[in-house]
Write an enzyme that holds these catalytic residues in place. Structure first.
Site, PDB file in Angstrom:
ATOM      1  N   LYS A 109       0.856  -1.189   0.000  1.00  0.00           N
ATOM      2  CA  LYS A 109       0.000   0.000   0.000  1.00  0.00           C
ATOM      3  C   LYS A 109       0.885   1.229   0.000  1.00  0.00           C
ATOM      4  CE  LYS A 109      -4.516   0.718   0.087  1.00  0.00           C
ATOM      5  NZ  LYS A 109      -5.558  -0.186  -0.423  1.00  0.00           N
TER       6      LYS A 109
HETATM    7  P1  NAD Z   1     -13.124   7.459  -2.975  1.00  0.00           P
HETATM    8  O1  NAD Z   1     -12.135   8.539  -2.714  1.00  0.00           O
HETATM    9  O2  NAD Z   1     -13.649   7.287  -4.368  1.00  0.00           O
HETATM   10  O3  NAD Z   1     -14.401   7.639  -2.007  1.00  0.00           O
HETATM   11  C1  NAD Z   1     -14.309   7.775  -0.624  1.00  0.00           C
HETATM   12  C2  NAD Z   1     -15.641   8.294  -0.134  1.00  0.00           C
HETATM   13  O4  NAD Z   1     -15.655   8.297   1.294  1.00  0.00           O
HETATM   14  C3  NAD Z   1     -15.934   9.733  -0.566  1.00  0.00           C
HETATM   15  O5  NAD Z   1     -17.299   9.839  -0.926  1.00  0.00           O
HETATM   16  C4  NAD Z   1     -15.674  10.542   0.714  1.00  0.00           C
HETATM   17  O6  NAD Z   1     -16.411  11.742   0.758  1.00  0.00           O
HETATM   18  C5  NAD Z   1     -16.150   9.554   1.747  1.00  0.00           C
HETATM   19  N1  NAD Z   1     -15.652   9.800   3.089  1.00  0.00           N
HETATM   20  C6  NAD Z   1     -14.413  10.201   3.497  1.00  0.00           C
HETATM   21  N2  NAD Z   1     -14.389  10.348   4.831  1.00  0.00           N
HETATM   22  C7  NAD Z   1     -15.635  10.033   5.268  1.00  0.00           C
HETATM   23  C8  NAD Z   1     -16.243   9.987   6.546  1.00  0.00           C
HETATM   24  N3  NAD Z   1     -15.555  10.306   7.655  1.00  0.00           N
HETATM   25  N4  NAD Z   1     -17.546   9.612   6.617  1.00  0.00           N
HETATM   26  C9  NAD Z   1     -18.236   9.284   5.497  1.00  0.00           C
HETATM   27  N5  NAD Z   1     -17.715   9.305   4.272  1.00  0.00           N
HETATM   28  C10 NAD Z   1     -16.436   9.677   4.164  1.00  0.00           C
HETATM   29  O7  NAD Z   1     -12.471   6.123  -2.438  1.00  0.00           O
HETATM   30  P2  NAD Z   1     -12.854   4.617  -2.785  1.00  0.00           P
HETATM   31  O8  NAD Z   1     -11.894   4.135  -3.808  1.00  0.00           O
HETATM   32  O9  NAD Z   1     -14.325   4.496  -2.980  1.00  0.00           O
HETATM   33  O10 NAD Z   1     -12.426   3.914  -1.407  1.00  0.00           O
HETATM   34  C11 NAD Z   1     -13.309   3.856  -0.280  1.00  0.00           C
HETATM   35  C12 NAD Z   1     -12.885   2.690   0.598  1.00  0.00           C
HETATM   36  O11 NAD Z   1     -12.923   1.501  -0.188  1.00  0.00           O
HETATM   37  C13 NAD Z   1     -11.466   2.781   1.142  1.00  0.00           C
HETATM   38  O12 NAD Z   1     -11.422   2.178   2.414  1.00  0.00           O
HETATM   39  C14 NAD Z   1     -10.668   1.975   0.158  1.00  0.00           C
HETATM   40  O13 NAD Z   1      -9.461   1.482   0.722  1.00  0.00           O
HETATM   41  C15 NAD Z   1     -11.672   0.865  -0.125  1.00  0.00           C
HETATM   42  N6  NAD Z   1     -11.428   0.130  -1.356  1.00  0.00           N
HETATM   43  C16 NAD Z   1     -11.481   0.746  -2.573  1.00  0.00           C
HETATM   44  C17 NAD Z   1     -11.223  -0.003  -3.714  1.00  0.00           C
HETATM   45  C18 NAD Z   1     -11.300   0.598  -5.086  1.00  0.00           C
HETATM   46  O14 NAD Z   1     -11.100  -0.146  -6.059  1.00  0.00           O
HETATM   47  N7  NAD Z   1     -11.601   1.857  -5.240  1.00  0.00           N
HETATM   48  C19 NAD Z   1     -10.914  -1.363  -3.608  1.00  0.00           C
HETATM   49  C20 NAD Z   1     -10.903  -1.964  -2.357  1.00  0.00           C
HETATM   50  C21 NAD Z   1     -11.166  -1.194  -1.238  1.00  0.00           C
END
Ligand code: NAD
Length: 419
Positions: A109
């Site tokens: 990461k």
């Molecule tokens: P992203 O940046 O597209 O979205 C994150 C979202 O979370 C945004 O809408 C943001 O406003 C919101 N957010 C941030 N802080 C917050 C809070 N305190 N309360 C509520 N909402 C909040 O990111 P993403 O890629 O969707 O990732 C989100 C999660 O999913 C992370 O934990 C990431 O590690 C995990 N994840 C993502 C992927 C991927 O392919 N994108 C894969 C596996 C895991």
């Protein structure tokens, strides 16, 4: 377990989760030490020229937890609260995730301590390119393949791909995944995390005797993972009753249109004010009565402090690390099935693996081929985890960890310890 402001330390959480499963597997102390520590950690401090001509020094990290089962794999995150311990935890979770779904990768990461909302696009590009150069010695298609995570996207991946390709003198698409389609990205990658979650939830509702038709769903975090999961789950008949982002949430017990809510967020910068909805806080949203809760934001939102008040029948973790070990114990006692991150959000890394495989072969698949292969991987992973958990009378997280750790331990034993 807690740091000075009371938020659990994610790396301690990750190690505690590991130890619970390692004890169940009767792993010896040597193997526990090998598997619980990151193999390699790189911290970089690097300057970036701001638009006004001044310079700012940023701190970034790349942590490789394991390369035992293949090259390390994991996203890059831009967030003001990034810490080395957070990146360590996320790297370790990637190792278990890849092993859970059986793809030939270890875990890594990366992250930069930055609030990206404060940067212009040009500043973000310069920061990204400089960070790519700083971590260049340890990334590449055979060593460590980054991908998007919180606040990074396909454009970020394109800049990193270009930067390293310029350094090495030829295009290297396989060094990063989550790229734009025009830049040898994979069809289906954008939706893959959410689609993988949907496939896992479909299996889980069957074993729980539930149905997605009419199921009330709450989604915390409305980015790539959360917003797409909301849309896909409505295609299975679910009703999205509440969603939130970092600025707060919206609620309508009769159901919200997930696509309209996303459009509203894109137009107004916030979900608040979406027609027919009431505002709700990010704490309240987790405690709503619902059939399925999807945490899709950041770590440690369900802890010993609020687990007792969770009224969901099932939780599917789109985010990494949203639930702590104490919360897991409480939820298990309450009979709430938690589909752990290393299973529920593994669709993203699985299609990243497909993207890398396509890049290496220079041969590209149709979108339905990607989705069919993804479905096969996710269904099998769910069955493997469910069987392990049921046979050992443990929760789904411990079951997934037992499966993953035993796979990594087996390869470690077979390869032996060098020299
Ligand atoms: P992203 O940046 O597209 O979205 C994150 C979202 O979370 C945004 O809408 C943001 O406003 C919101 N957010 C941030 N802080 C917050 C809070 N305190 N309360 C509520 N909402 C909040 O990111 P993403 O890629 O969707 O990732 C989100 C999660 O999913 C992370 O934990 C990431 O590690 C995990 N994840 C993502 C992927 C991927 O392919 N994108 C894969 C596996 C895991």
């Amino acid at each position: 377990m807690s740091d000075i402001i009371g938020k659990p330390n994610p790396y301690q959480v990750a190690v505690e989760q590991f130890m619970i499963a390692a004890d169940k597997l009767n792993l010896d102390d040597g193997m526990k030490q090998i598997l619980s520590k990151p193999k390699r950690e790189l911290t970089v401090n690097f300057p970036v020229r701001m638009d006004d001509g001044t310079y700012r020094v940023f701190t970034g990290y790349r942590v490789q937890h394991s390369l035992t089962r293949g090259p390390a794999k994991g996203g890059i995150r831009y967030h003001q609260d990034v810490t080395l311990d957070e990146v360590r935890a996320l790297a370790m979770w990637m190792t278990w995730k890849c092993a859970t779904v059986g793809i030939p990768y270890g875990g890594a990461k990366g992250g930069i301590i930055v609030d990206p909302k404060q940067l212009s696009l040009a500043e973000t590009e310069r920061m990204t390119r400089r960070f790519a150069v700083e971590i260049a010695p340890i990334i590449g298609p055979e060593i460590d393949i980054p991908a998007p995570d919180v606040n990074t996207n396909s454009q970020t991946m394109a800049w990193i791909m270009d930067t390293i390709s310029m350094l090495r003198g030829y295009p290297i698409p396989g060094l990063i995944t989550g790229k734009p389609i025009a830049l040898e990205g994979s069809l289906g990658r954008n939706e893959a995390t959410a689609r993988g979650l949907q496939y896992v939830v479909r299996e889980a509702v069957k074993v729980k005797g539930m149905s997605l038709q009419g199921a009330r769903v709450v989604v915390q975090g409305y980015g790539n993972a959360g917003a797409i999961a909301a849309r896909l789950l409505t295609e299975d008949g679910a009703i999205i009753i509440a969603v939130s982002d970092s600025r707060g949430g919206i609620y309508n017990p009769r159901g919200l249109d997930p696509v309209g809510a996303l459009r509203h967020k894109q137009e107004h910068g916030t979900l608040s004010g979406f027609a027919g909805s009431d505002d709700i806080s990010n704490e309240e949203i987790l405690e709503l009565e619902c059939d399925l809760l999807v945490p899709a934001a950041l770590e440690s939102v369900i802890t010993g402090r609020n687990a007792d008040r969770i009224k969901a029948r099932m939780i599917a973790e789109a985010a990494n690390g949203p639930t702590g070990p104490e919360a897991d114990r409480i939820l298990y006692k309450k009979g709430i099935m938690v589909l752990p991150d290393i299973l529920a959000n593994a669709g993203g890394v699985t299609v990243s693996y497909f993207e890398w495989a396509q890049n290496i072969q220079g041969y590209y698949w149709a979108e339905d081929e990607v989705n069919v292969k993804l479905e096969r991987v996710m269904k099998r992973a769910f069955q493997d985890v469910y069987e392990t958990a049921t046979n050992s009378s443990v929760d789904m997280r411990t079951g997934a960890y037992m499966l993953a750790i035993s796979r990594v331990a087996e390869v470690t034993r077979l390869r032996g310890i060098f020299p």
